[in-house]
Scaffold this motif. Structure first.
Motif, PDB file in Angstrom:
ATOM      1  N   LYS A  12       0.813  -1.216   0.000  1.00 41.49           N
ATOM      2  CA  LYS A  12       0.000   0.000   0.000  1.00 41.49           C
ATOM      3  C   LYS A  12       0.847   1.267   0.000  1.00 41.49           C
ATOM      4  O   LYS A  12       0.530   2.219  -0.717  1.00 41.49           O
ATOM      5  CB  LYS A  12      -0.952  -0.008   1.190  1.00 41.49           C
ATOM      6  CG  LYS A  12      -2.037  -1.051   1.078  1.00 41.49           C
ATOM      7  CD  LYS A  12      -2.943  -1.030   2.304  1.00 41.49           C
ATOM      8  CE  LYS A  12      -3.975  -2.132   2.205  1.00 41.49           C
ATOM      9  NZ  LYS A  12      -4.886  -2.109   3.378  1.00 41.49           N
ATOM     10  N   ASP A  13       1.918   1.307   0.801  1.00 43.60           N
ATOM     11  CA  ASP A  13       2.729   2.529   0.840  1.00 43.60           C
ATOM     12  C   ASP A  13       3.362   2.855  -0.502  1.00 43.60           C
ATOM     13  O   ASP A  13       3.620   4.027  -0.790  1.00 43.60           O
ATOM     14  CB  ASP A  13       3.805   2.435   1.931  1.00 43.60           C
ATOM     15  CG  ASP A  13       3.312   2.938   3.282  1.00 43.60           C
ATOM     16  OD1 ASP A  13       2.244   3.594   3.346  1.00 43.60           O
ATOM     17  OD2 ASP A  13       4.000   2.664   4.286  1.00 43.60           O
ATOM     18  N   PHE A  14       3.617   1.866  -1.338  1.00 46.94           N
ATOM     19  CA  PHE A  14       4.197   2.117  -2.657  1.00 46.94           C
ATOM     20  C   PHE A  14       3.137   2.320  -3.734  1.00 46.94           C
ATOM     21  O   PHE A  14       3.430   2.901  -4.775  1.00 46.94           O
ATOM     22  CB  PHE A  14       5.130   0.978  -3.069  1.00 46.94           C
ATOM     23  CG  PHE A  14       6.378   0.897  -2.252  1.00 46.94           C
ATOM     24  CD1 PHE A  14       7.209   1.983  -2.094  1.00 46.94           C
ATOM     25  CD2 PHE A  14       6.726  -0.283  -1.632  1.00 46.94           C
ATOM     26  CE1 PHE A  14       8.371   1.910  -1.337  1.00 46.94           C
ATOM     27  CE2 PHE A  14       7.884  -0.382  -0.871  1.00 46.94           C
ATOM     28  CZ  PHE A  14       8.705   0.720  -0.715  1.00 46.94           C
ATOM     29  N   VAL A  15       1.949   1.807  -3.525  1.00 48.15           N
ATOM     30  CA  VAL A  15       0.891   1.960  -4.522  1.00 48.15           C
ATOM     31  C   VAL A  15       0.191   3.311  -4.351  1.00 48.15           C
ATOM     32  O   VAL A  15       0.242   4.161  -5.237  1.00 48.15           O
ATOM     33  CB  VAL A  15      -0.118   0.794  -4.455  1.00 48.15           C
ATOM     34  CG1 VAL A  15      -1.289   1.021  -5.427  1.00 48.15           C
ATOM     35  CG2 VAL A  15       0.572  -0.534  -4.777  1.00 48.15           C
ATOM     36  N   ASP A  16      -0.450   3.503  -3.208  1.00 52.48           N
ATOM     37  CA  ASP A  16      -1.211   4.742  -3.013  1.00 52.48           C
ATOM     38  C   ASP A  16      -1.006   5.362  -1.631  1.00 52.48           C
ATOM     39  O   ASP A  16      -1.781   6.190  -1.190  1.00 52.48           O
ATOM     40  CB  ASP A  16      -2.697   4.516  -3.275  1.00 52.48           C
ATOM     41  CG  ASP A  16      -3.302   3.439  -2.394  1.00 52.48           C
ATOM     42  OD1 ASP A  16      -2.635   2.952  -1.461  1.00 52.48           O
ATOM     43  OD2 ASP A  16      -4.465   3.078  -2.638  1.00 52.48           O
TER      44      ASP A  16
END
Length: 174
Positions: A12-16
């Motif tokens: 999640k931290d790298f996606v959005d």
């Protein structure tokens, strides 16, 4: 020939999240489709894994944005990716590249012929780091990356990383 898929840091931290981007969000459907095209026993999923002291680490001092702290929401995989990776092999890694990943796959390559494909985030940091570690560990194993299933910190850095991988005989193909 056994085909192995390495899914790098689709968290999640790298996606959005903290380090997300519109390019990272855009690749998620292609990543899910790619994972579904493999036997789940041949899928290896890495998770960038930091601890609460992240800001005191060398990485934290150079990239002072707290992200992927183990157990937090941002450390979790994107929910769409999470839905399709049950039964895969998970490898938590404290830095960009994983020697555990390379060693694990090298052990497989010593018993059978394999080829490796990498997808995920970020092309110019963790994808390229793992691709080069895998290539150094297994120079005769065909290794490729699917650029449609990767995103970099910026589109320019994504392209630069793809060129670096091409230079190191990692095939860039969709």
């Amino acid at each position: 020939m056994r085909k192995i898929l390495v899914v790098v840091d689709m968290q999640k931290d790298f996606v959005d999240g903290a380090l997300g981007s519109k390019e990272a969000v855009a690749i998620v459907p292609a990543v899910v489709k790619k994972i579904k095209s493999y036997n789940i026993k041949d899928v290896f999923v890495t998770r960038d894994t930091h601890q609460s002291d992240y800001m005191e680490t060398q990485e934290g001092k150079n990239l002072p944005i707290v992200h992927c702290v183990e157990g937090t929401d941002g450390w979790q995989l994107d929910s769409r990716v999470e839905e399709v990776v049950e039964g895969a092999t998970f490898i938590n890694k404290p830095t960009f590249g994983s020697t555990v990943l390379a060693d694990t796959i090298k052990t497989i390559s010593e018993k059978e012929n394999i080829e490796i494909e990498l997808i995920g985030l970020c092309t110019d940091i963790c994808v390229v780091s793992n691709a080069l570690l895998l290539k150094a560990s297994m120079p005769e194993v065909p290794i490729s990356v699917d650029p449609k299933c990767c995103a970099g910190v910026t589109p320019e850095k994504h392209e630069a990383a793809l060129e670096t991988m091409r230079s190191c005989q990692i095939f860039v193909r969709s």
